[in-house]
Design a protein around this motif. Sequence first.
Motif, short mmCIF file in Angstrom:
data_model
loop_
_atom_site.label_atom_id
_atom_site.label_comp_id
_atom_site.label_asym_id
_atom_site.label_seq_id
_atom_site.Cartn_x
_atom_site.Cartn_y
_atom_site.Cartn_z
N UNK A 106 31.69 62.42 -24.77
CA UNK A 106 30.77 63.26 -25.55
C UNK A 106 29.35 62.99 -25.05
N UNK A 107 28.44 63.93 -25.31
CA UNK A 107 27.05 63.76 -24.86
C UNK A 107 26.48 62.44 -25.35
N UNK A 108 26.79 62.13 -26.59
CA UNK A 108 26.26 60.92 -27.19
C UNK A 108 26.78 59.66 -26.50
N UNK A 109 28.10 59.63 -26.25
CA UNK A 109 28.67 58.49 -25.56
C UNK A 109 28.19 58.40 -24.12
N UNK A 110 27.98 59.58 -23.53
CA UNK A 110 27.48 59.63 -22.16
C UNK A 110 26.08 59.01 -22.08
N UNK A 135 23.69 64.59 -6.09
CA UNK A 135 24.81 63.65 -6.23
C UNK A 135 24.44 62.48 -7.15
N UNK A 136 23.22 62.00 -7.04
CA UNK A 136 22.80 60.89 -7.93
C UNK A 136 22.83 61.34 -9.38
N UNK A 137 22.41 62.58 -9.63
CA UNK A 137 22.48 63.09 -11.00
C UNK A 137 23.93 63.22 -11.47
N UNK A 138 24.81 63.59 -10.56
CA UNK A 138 26.24 63.70 -10.92
C UNK A 138 26.80 62.32 -11.26
N UNK A 139 26.47 61.33 -10.43
CA UNK A 139 26.96 59.96 -10.67
C UNK A 139 26.39 59.39 -11.97
N UNK A 140 25.15 59.77 -12.31
CA UNK A 140 24.50 59.23 -13.50
C UNK A 140 24.90 59.95 -14.79
N UNK A 141 25.78 60.93 -14.68
CA UNK A 141 26.17 61.65 -15.88
C UNK A 141 25.12 62.63 -16.37
N UNK A 142 24.20 63.03 -15.48
CA UNK A 142 23.15 63.96 -15.89
C UNK A 142 23.47 65.39 -15.50
N UNK A 143 24.40 65.57 -14.58
CA UNK A 143 24.71 66.90 -14.07
C UNK A 143 26.22 67.01 -13.85
#
Length: 208
Positions: A69-73, A43-51
């Motif tokens: 976009x990946x870059x903006x993320x 869940x932390x990875x989901x919140x951080x935009x990593x997953x």
Amino acid sequence: MINLNSISHQYPKGQKIVFPDWTIEDKEQWLLLGASGSGKSTLLNIISGLLKPTEGLVKFDEVSLYNLSTRNMDKFRGQKIGIVFQRPHLIRSLTVLENLEIAASMAGCKFDKLHINSILKDLGLSEKTDSYPDELSQGQLQRVSVARALVNKPTLLIADEPTSSLDDENTVQVLEMLTAQAKNNNAALIIATHDQRVRNHISKAYLL
Ligand code: ADP
Ligand code: MG
């Protein structure tokens, strides 16, 4: 600030993990509680935009995270989220100060020397700015990780199991440090843990 709506995730071969909806307001402090394997790090990875979750919507300041976009993320994450890792991920060939400088430059943020000096002072690291990671104790390394997480003035500070390898006394110290630093830096705080000792330090809890 953060809104999780109908999130679930399924790793290939894994079971589907269903996450309750969750709203985190500015500057709120939360525990993310659950047994080992319940999905806290996921869940932390989901919140951080990593997953990217297989289903559901993550909104951060009204922006739908996984539409970026990946870059903006990456930019977004670098500027808004500070992550304190379970084990410090510092570059061994760089000093404490250089490790913090590189964390700022990688996120495209200006290095605010006054801000960082005040964090280092708060964390009792003023004397260690020119030391290398190998020259620091475990406790000092953990404080450097906290400093690094704060360097870009994030609006959300995340710590994944920060106390799992600590004795009672150090557990209390780390919790006090995280809650105080989040407060001083006007950041919201999420601490993921399965450590029951942590429970009476933060009132809001999200359970998995
Ligand atoms: P926690 O942090 O609460 O211990 P995790 O989020 O790490 O839980 O894991 C939740 C579940 O997902 C576990 O069953 C774990 O084995 C599985 N899992 C975690 N990461 C991966 C991955 N990269 N690939 C496949 N399964 C994973
Ligand atoms: Mg975990």
